[in-house]
Write a protein that holds these residues in place. Sequence first.
Motif, PDB file in Angstrom:
ATOM      1  N   HIS A  37       0.915  -1.153   0.121  1.00  0.00           N
ATOM      2  CA  HIS A  37       0.092  -0.002   0.077  1.00  0.00           C
ATOM      3  C   HIS A  37       0.795   1.385   0.242  1.00  0.00           C
ATOM      4  N   LEU A  38       1.421   1.545   1.129  1.00  0.00           N
ATOM      5  CA  LEU A  38       2.456   2.535   0.917  1.00  0.00           C
ATOM      6  C   LEU A  38       3.879   2.437   0.875  1.00  0.00           C
ATOM      7  N   THR A  39       4.337   1.120   0.799  1.00  0.00           N
ATOM      8  CA  THR A  39       5.867   0.737   0.616  1.00  0.00           C
ATOM      9  C   THR A  39       5.910  -0.630  -0.064  1.00  0.00           C
ATOM     10  N   THR A  40       7.062  -0.821  -0.492  1.00  0.00           N
ATOM     11  CA  THR A  40       7.179  -2.148  -1.260  1.00  0.00           C
ATOM     12  C   THR A  40       7.260  -3.384  -0.065  1.00  0.00           C
ATOM     13  N   LEU A  41       7.099  -4.417  -0.245  1.00  0.00           N
ATOM     14  CA  LEU A  41       7.286  -5.502   0.731  1.00  0.00           C
ATOM     15  C   LEU A  41       8.563  -5.249   1.709  1.00  0.00           C
ATOM     16  N   CYS A  42       9.571  -4.877   0.955  1.00  0.00           N
ATOM     17  CA  CYS A  42      10.912  -4.996   1.776  1.00  0.00           C
ATOM     18  C   CYS A  42      11.166  -3.423   2.425  1.00  0.00           C
ATOM     19  N   GLY A  43      10.136  -2.519   2.227  1.00  0.00           N
ATOM     20  CA  GLY A  43      10.121  -1.214   2.694  1.00  0.00           C
ATOM     21  C   GLY A  43      10.562   0.099   2.288  1.00  0.00           C
ATOM     22  N   ILE A  44      10.599  -0.131   0.816  1.00  0.00           N
ATOM     23  CA  ILE A  44      10.909   1.269   0.025  1.00  0.00           C
ATOM     24  C   ILE A  44       9.574   1.776  -0.047  1.00  0.00           C
ATOM     25  N   PRO A  45       9.643   3.353   0.203  1.00  0.00           N
ATOM     26  CA  PRO A  45       8.315   3.952  -0.153  1.00  0.00           C
ATOM     27  C   PRO A  45       7.911   4.018  -1.538  1.00  0.00           C
ATOM     28  N   THR A  46       6.671   3.625  -1.981  1.00  0.00           N
ATOM     29  CA  THR A  46       6.097   3.687  -3.143  1.00  0.00           C
ATOM     30  C   THR A  46       6.643   4.833  -3.940  1.00  0.00           C
ATOM     31  N   ARG A  47       6.578   5.990  -3.306  1.00  0.00           N
ATOM     32  CA  ARG A  47       6.784   7.394  -3.956  1.00  0.00           C
ATOM     33  C   ARG A  47       8.250   7.382  -4.875  1.00  0.00           C
ATOM     34  N   GLU A  48       9.173   6.154  -4.224  1.00  0.00           N
ATOM     35  CA  GLU A  48      10.394   6.030  -4.755  1.00  0.00           C
ATOM     36  C   GLU A  48      10.474   5.096  -5.890  1.00  0.00           C
ATOM     37  N   VAL A  49       9.263   4.512  -6.131  1.00  0.00           N
ATOM     38  CA  VAL A  49       9.483   3.095  -7.256  1.00  0.00           C
ATOM     39  C   VAL A  49       8.507   3.606  -8.339  1.00  0.00           C
ATOM     40  N   ASP A  50       8.713   2.897  -9.301  1.00  0.00           N
ATOM     41  CA  ASP A  50       7.519   2.959 -10.445  1.00  0.00           C
ATOM     42  C   ASP A  50       6.698   1.726 -10.397  1.00  0.00           C
ATOM     43  N   VAL A  51       5.299   1.840 -10.393  1.00  0.00           N
ATOM     44  CA  VAL A  51       4.605   0.547 -10.034  1.00  0.00           C
ATOM     45  C   VAL A  51       4.020   0.334 -11.482  1.00  0.00           C
ATOM     46  N   TYR A  52       4.183  -1.076 -11.813  1.00  0.00           N
ATOM     47  CA  TYR A  52       3.792  -1.673 -13.315  1.00  0.00           C
ATOM     48  C   TYR A  52       2.397  -2.169 -13.042  1.00  0.00           C
ATOM     49  N   ARG A  53       1.958  -2.452 -14.469  1.00  0.00           N
ATOM     50  CA  ARG A  53       0.593  -2.943 -14.461  1.00  0.00           C
ATOM     51  C   ARG A  53       0.581  -4.397 -14.631  1.00  0.00           C
ATOM     52  N   HIS A  54       1.782  -5.040 -14.263  1.00  0.00           N
ATOM     53  CA  HIS A  54       1.917  -6.427 -14.168  1.00  0.00           C
ATOM     54  C   HIS A  54       2.222  -6.764 -12.782  1.00  0.00           C
ATOM     55  N   LEU A  55       1.768  -8.212 -12.425  1.00  0.00           N
ATOM     56  CA  LEU A  55       1.894  -8.709 -11.057  1.00  0.00           C
ATOM     57  C   LEU A  55       3.612  -9.120 -10.818  1.00  0.00           C
ATOM     58  N   PHE A  56       3.827  -9.039  -9.496  1.00  0.00           N
ATOM     59  CA  PHE A  56       5.209  -9.429  -9.015  1.00  0.00           C
ATOM     60  C   PHE A  56       5.165 -10.896  -9.189  1.00  0.00           C
ATOM     61  N   ALA A  57       6.271 -11.341  -9.707  1.00  0.00           N
ATOM     62  CA  ALA A  57       6.473 -12.822  -9.763  1.00  0.00           C
ATOM     63  C   ALA A  57       7.577 -13.380  -8.802  1.00  0.00           C
ATOM     64  N   SER A  58       7.208 -13.851  -7.715  1.00  0.00           N
ATOM     65  CA  SER A  58       8.339 -14.157  -6.566  1.00  0.00           C
ATOM     66  C   SER A  58       9.156 -15.192  -7.089  1.00  0.00           C
ATOM     67  N   ARG A  59       8.924 -16.016  -8.348  1.00  0.00           N
ATOM     68  CA  ARG A  59       9.628 -16.871  -8.974  1.00  0.00           C
ATOM     69  C   ARG A  59      10.949 -16.238  -9.983  1.00  0.00           C
ATOM     70  N   SER A  60      10.583 -15.163 -10.392  1.00  0.00           N
ATOM     71  CA  SER A  60      11.417 -14.466 -11.196  1.00  0.00           C
ATOM     72  C   SER A  60      12.953 -14.305 -10.727  1.00  0.00           C
ATOM     73  N   ALA A  61      13.736 -14.195 -11.745  1.00  0.00           N
ATOM     74  CA  ALA A  61      15.190 -14.266 -11.254  1.00  0.00           C
ATOM     75  C   ALA A  61      15.476 -12.853 -10.812  1.00  0.00           C
ATOM     76  N   ILE A  62      14.660 -11.772 -11.266  1.00  0.00           N
ATOM     77  CA  ILE A  62      15.175 -10.344 -10.894  1.00  0.00           C
ATOM     78  C   ILE A  62      14.241 -10.106  -9.534  1.00  0.00           C
ATOM     79  N   ALA A  63      13.486 -11.014  -8.984  1.00  0.00           N
ATOM     80  CA  ALA A  63      12.796 -10.639  -7.860  1.00  0.00           C
ATOM     81  C   ALA A  63      13.471 -10.500  -6.694  1.00  0.00           C
ATOM     82  N   CYS A  64      13.144  -9.278  -5.830  1.00  0.00           N
ATOM     83  CA  CYS A  64      13.928  -8.795  -4.675  1.00  0.00           C
ATOM     84  C   CYS A  64      13.660 -10.080  -3.687  1.00  0.00           C
TER      85      CYS A  64
END
Length: 193
Positions: A37-64
């Motif tokens: 809602h206000l941050t990424t799950l790892c704590g980065i404020p959403t105002r500091e990121v670009d939010v995309y129209r696709h879903l986060f894929a936890s199995r992706s090689a580039i997933a935090c």
Amino acid sequence: MEGWNKVGWSFESARVPMTFSAARRPGEEDVEHAAGHLTTLCGIPTREVDVYRHLFASRSAIACASCREQSVKAPTQPCVQEKLYRILDRSEGPLRDELREALRAGTKVPFWANGPAGAMLKHYIKFDRIVQGSEDVIDLEGFDGLLGVARAVGRKRRFLVLIPAEREAIVAVEEPERRFGRLRCLTRPLAQK
């Protein structure tokens, strides 16, 4: 897990993982985060990121790694049957009762879309295929708000559910569409020939 009255099927057993939008810090294209809602799950404020129209894929090689861990721990969400059941729970009528019972048994909900009422009625409703409850559906023809359209296909019936914003849901029954001797659920408008 989807069922048609499968043994052991329940709303609880059919819950689905929570989903998150994907987010990236500008300039960091090699790491993708899960936007909360206000941050990424790892704590980065959403105002500091670009939010995309696709879903986060936890199995992706580039997933935090931290977002991956947190997303797996996130609570589950209701399945589509439970969501529709809750909407119908606020309504009355024998068709609604029959559909609620079918949803509790795990009947499939292969289609659910929302949009402007005029477009939804034009593209997704075949008035001549409604065999029960058509009066209530016809009453919606002048409705100007947002409308949800869902189809629930049970063993014996094919339910059409119209969910107008700020109103009670309407349940109707459509005649089954038969192709090659089997029931088929209409999930998109047929092409004109």
